[in-house]
Scaffold this motif. Structure first.
Motif, PDB file in Angstrom:
ATOM      1  N   CYS A   1      29.084  63.389  32.757  1.00 41.56           N
ATOM      2  CA  CYS A   1      29.529  64.329  33.780  1.00 41.56           C
ATOM      3  C   CYS A   1      29.181  63.827  35.176  1.00 41.56           C
ATOM      4  O   CYS A   1      29.954  64.011  36.124  1.00 41.56           O
ATOM      5  CB  CYS A   1      28.901  65.703  33.548  1.00 41.56           C
TER       6      CYS A   1
ATOM      7  N   GLY B   1      31.818  63.097  38.157  1.00 42.55           N
ATOM      8  CA  GLY B   1      31.713  63.687  39.485  1.00 42.55           C
ATOM      9  C   GLY B   1      31.768  62.651  40.590  1.00 42.55           C
ATOM     10  O   GLY B   1      32.373  62.872  41.647  1.00 42.55           O
TER      11      GLY B   1
ATOM     12  N   ALA C   1      29.271  67.820  37.822  1.00 38.51           N
ATOM     13  CA  ALA C   1      30.142  66.852  38.493  1.00 38.51           C
ATOM     14  C   ALA C   1      30.080  67.024  40.008  1.00 38.51           C
ATOM     15  O   ALA C   1      30.016  66.047  40.771  1.00 38.51           O
ATOM     16  CB  ALA C   1      31.569  67.001  37.994  1.00 38.51           C
TER      17      ALA C   1
END
Length: 277
Positions: free
Chosen positions: A66, A70, A178
């Motif tokens: 994640c 991001g 993110a």
């Protein structure tokens, strides 16, 4: 059907967001603007994400996944800000809006099918739009195109990764992780480059609105990962460029030639067909 609807919602949100970027792009550095937008979005998202289910399913590996997503998404939006600061909406928006070419290419690599004729139509439409900028400064035009292409790549890759993450963890935790990762990455860039943030802070109410629009659009596309054919959300959300073009034409008086209207129509129609074949 759910993925299509979520994509259309994201398109409207991002269209208004990008129109606002165009309006304020000269008031501060793009990195400073997006740093505050990321912070505002995270603050708005945090109360909802904190009480959401799915945190217990986060593993160290998935958390890192994640975080990487991001960072890629933040790079894409930063490139979008830079592109809008340099080039007109009529040039930048169709190129950024063509990111489903890459989204569907990823889906094709995973076993889906797309016709080559539609791909050619989209690329031809982009060429028509760019050709209409012959009178512009070539250096500025080339830079705007380069940043727009980078933005499209960032969107396509991050959306595919967001869909994969949302299939394992609830949408809100994925979106918050993110966004915090993107904020951290952008903060490091601002500090390393010694970019002044004060001019961006002076327009924080506008950036708060942009943060809300950005995080809501990102969440809509992320949520499509829980439904069939999530790449459809990436495809329909790409219509944000058309929304931005219409707003800039109506409220900023940015001119559009007939050829550019035709080129933009070909791009967005081709993208829609590309995702639905």
């Amino acid at each position: 059907m759910q993925s299509l609807i979520l994509g259309l919602v994201a398109a409207l949100l991002w269209g208004v967001h990008d129109f606002t970027v165009r309006r304020i792009g000269a008031k501060a550095d793009a990195a400073a603007l997006y740093l505050i937008v990321l912070a505002m979005g995270a603050l708005l998202l945090a109360p909802f994400a904190a009480s959401a289910e799915g945190w217990q399913r986060l593993t160290p590996a998935l958390t890192l996944f994640c975080v990487g997503t991001g960072l890629v998404y933040a790079l894409g939006v930063y490139a979008l800000y830079r592109a809008f600061a340099i080039g007109p909406v009529r040039l930048v928006a169709p190129i950024c809006g063509a990111y489903p070419l890459l989204s569907v290419a990823i889906a094709v690599a995973q076993g889906q099918h797309a016709g080559a004729l539609v791909w050619l139509a989209v690329l031809a439409g982009i060429a028509v739009v760019a050709q209409g900028e012959k009178g512009a400064a070539q250096g500025g035009q080339a830079a705007a195109i380069a940043w727009a292409v980078l933005a499209a790549a960032g969107f396509a890759i991050s959306f595919d990764l967001l869909h994969k993450a949302a299939q394992s963890v609830a949408d809100l935790p994925v979106a918050l992780i993110a966004r915090l990762a993107g904020f951290a990455g952008m903060l490091l860039w601002v500090v390393a480059r010694r970019i002044p943030v004060r001019p961006a802070l002076a327009i924080w109410p506008t950036l708060l609105l942009m943060g809300a629009l950005d995080v809501a659009g990102m969440f809509a596309v992320t949520a499509a990962g829980a439904f069939a054919r999530p790449e459809f959300a990436s495809v329909t959300s790409s219509c944000f460029g058309l929304v931005t073009i219409l707003l800039a034409w109506r409220f900023l008086a940015e001119p559009m030639t007939r050829a550019q209207w035709l080129g933009a129509a070909i791009v967005f129609a081709g993208v829609a067909a590309l995702g639905l074949v």
